[in-house]
Design a protein around this motif. Sequence first.
Motif, PDB file in Angstrom:
ATOM      1  N   ASP A  24       0.900  -1.195  -0.193  1.00  0.00           N
ATOM      2  CA  ASP A  24       0.133  -0.129  -0.160  1.00  0.00           C
ATOM      3  C   ASP A  24       0.744   1.360  -0.126  1.00  0.00           C
ATOM      4  N   ILE A  45      -1.203  -1.793   4.621  1.00  0.00           N
ATOM      5  CA  ILE A  45      -1.995  -1.267   5.626  1.00  0.00           C
ATOM      6  C   ILE A  45      -2.903  -2.297   6.512  1.00  0.00           C
ATOM      7  N   ASN A  46      -3.536  -3.274   6.051  1.00  0.00           N
ATOM      8  CA  ASN A  46      -4.005  -4.257   6.898  1.00  0.00           C
ATOM      9  C   ASN A  46      -3.149  -5.118   7.897  1.00  0.00           C
ATOM     10  N   GLU A  47      -2.103  -5.322   7.506  1.00  0.00           N
ATOM     11  CA  GLU A  47      -0.742  -5.765   8.408  1.00  0.00           C
ATOM     12  C   GLU A  47      -0.415  -4.758   9.361  1.00  0.00           C
ATOM     13  N   LEU A  48      -0.200  -3.542   8.874  1.00  0.00           N
ATOM     14  CA  LEU A  48      -0.042  -2.467  10.162  1.00  0.00           C
ATOM     15  C   LEU A  48      -1.282  -2.385  11.131  1.00  0.00           C
ATOM     16  N   LEU A  49      -2.523  -2.360  10.555  1.00  0.00           N
ATOM     17  CA  LEU A  49      -3.366  -2.339  11.443  1.00  0.00           C
ATOM     18  C   LEU A  49      -3.651  -3.511  12.471  1.00  0.00           C
ATOM     19  N   ASP A  50      -3.429  -4.803  11.968  1.00  0.00           N
ATOM     20  CA  ASP A  50      -3.472  -6.108  12.729  1.00  0.00           C
ATOM     21  C   ASP A  50      -2.188  -5.841  13.746  1.00  0.00           C
ATOM     22  N   LEU A  52      -1.002  -2.955  15.008  1.00  0.00           N
ATOM     23  CA  LEU A  52      -1.423  -1.937  16.245  1.00  0.00           C
ATOM     24  C   LEU A  52      -2.146  -2.553  17.201  1.00  0.00           C
ATOM     25  N   LYS A  53      -3.266  -3.456  16.539  1.00  0.00           N
ATOM     26  CA  LYS A  53      -4.282  -3.992  17.509  1.00  0.00           C
ATOM     27  C   LYS A  53      -3.820  -4.751  18.587  1.00  0.00           C
ATOM     28  N   TYR A  56      -1.509  -2.439  20.809  1.00  0.00           N
ATOM     29  CA  TYR A  56      -2.322  -1.615  21.928  1.00  0.00           C
ATOM     30  C   TYR A  56      -3.197  -2.302  22.522  1.00  0.00           C
TER      31      TYR A  56
END
Length: 80
Positions: A24, A45-50, A52-53, A56
């Motif tokens: 991305d 983006i999807n890997e980054l969001l995973d 971060l979830k 966090y």
Amino acid sequence: MALNQENTKRFASWPFESPFNTCDLTVHLYSREINEDDLVLHLNINELLDFLKIRYSYIDVITDKVEALFFEYQKAFKNS
């Protein structure tokens, strides 16, 4: 290429869409040394969001533990 190179300083480009890969966003980490190759990070983006979830969600675990310890301390302090 490793990101944890000793005694090096890198400067990041702004993330940008690259037509040369399937990710991305791409980020280049430029060295202050002229002959050093750039480190290129391909971000999805999807890997980054995973990521971060997962990271966090630990904050919730830590917060719950700190609150439990605080209430335990308060209770012990009141009883002493």
